[in-house]
Design an enzyme around this catalytic site. Sequence first.
Site, short mmCIF file in Angstrom:
data_model
loop_
_atom_site.label_atom_id
_atom_site.label_comp_id
_atom_site.label_asym_id
_atom_site.label_seq_id
_atom_site.Cartn_x
_atom_site.Cartn_y
_atom_site.Cartn_z
CD GLN A 132 -30.45 -6.63 -36.82
OE1 GLN A 132 -29.48 -5.99 -37.17
NE2 GLN A 132 -30.98 -6.49 -35.60
N GLY A 133 -32.97 -10.21 -39.32
CA GLY A 133 -33.59 -11.37 -38.71
C GLY A 133 -32.77 -11.90 -37.55
CB SER A 167 -37.51 -2.38 -38.10
OG SER A 167 -37.60 -2.21 -36.71
CD GLU A 251 -27.60 -2.30 -34.07
OE1 GLU A 251 -28.72 -2.17 -34.57
OE2 GLU A 251 -27.37 -3.05 -33.11
CD GLU A 378 -31.85 -9.23 -17.39
OE1 GLU A 378 -31.49 -10.20 -16.71
OE2 GLU A 378 -32.97 -9.14 -17.92
#
Length: 397
Positions: A132-133, A167, A251, A378
């Site tokens: 994933q970019g 990753s 997710e 945050e």
Amino acid sequence: MEFGFADEGFRGEVRGWLAAHLVGEFAALGAGGGPGSEHVGGAVRRRWERELGRGGWIGLGWDRAHGAYGNRAGSLTQQVVWAEEYARAQAPGRVGHIGENLLAPTLIAYGDAAQRKRFLPAVARGEELWCQGYSEPEAGSDLAGLRTTAVRDGAGYRVNGQKVWTSLAAEADWCFVLARTDPGERRHRGLSFLLVPMDQPGRIEVRPIRQMSGTAEFNEVFFDGAVAHVDHVVGGEGAGWRVAMGLLALERGVSTLVQQIGFAQELGEVIEAAVRVGAVRDPVLRGQLVRQWAELRVMRWNALRTLGATGDAGAPSVAKLLWGGWHQRLGEVAMRVRGAVAAVGPADWSAAAPYALDDWQRLFLFTRADTIYGGSDEIQRNIIAERVLGLPRVERG
């Protein structure tokens, strides 16, 4: 944590398949390769991915309205049963989870027929891996502040920029990249979601990021004129923010329950050690262990409550806040159970292995990142405040 979902016939089929196939090098690897140990057994885990593909176990939850892709169809209950039994069997950490759980549902929801036909069967067979970019050095968790660009060049795009904390970038065959295709727009407008092949020597460079645990689960990825085909823009040019947000909403759910099973196993080991060494006699430590147990139960109930839910904008952020802090505290409690010896390395350190750590030391160090990666605490609180509670938006440059 109990394995409480029904469909015992399917559960028996899953257990039988895993018992028959989780042998040899796959059994020897065990649960290696999960978060914090993604450097372990890369080649074995890739072969295991293809074994799962041959069994049809990749993509149980994919929406089959657009056609079959070589995978089994599975109800939501069956998806949970598969995930529970997979974790119970201590099977290897998945190298294909990004393609299966993020890229594939995104293509099903936002991609066109040609994109689904090209990419989903290869994921289902365990033959193509994805990364994933999203994150960038200057943007942090502010995804809309990204600087990577994609400029139209004939039948494709030229991608330039840098991604970070990626990753599986060293193992991946493809990367889905969020990039700015309209330089005249700002923030979330003018972005596109591109599918970029990683095998582009001289145009894509992957550099491992060495962490304080001594391992390198994450990577920097540099794009220097990398090519993405014009047919590999998901949702159309300029729709990147909508597609990216849709992906992030995925997710959660079954994958969250799987994660919690692993957490329960880790907590059980810490409790057993506390009893064995007598640390459980400390009332403060005992209270911390009880709190970890109770909070894990709450996380499970919350995951079950939101399983399969749609339109709950705050659910992924709530889940991330809960598990990130919980896992970090577990690493701290594990060190307290060990006592002062937890700060000391093994006696057989050598030049060949100057930074050897045991599993709990690695857990403690790696979980320092749990409240940062995947969206910092945050950012999660801002999402909940703005999208759920309706509070004023945080001003961003």
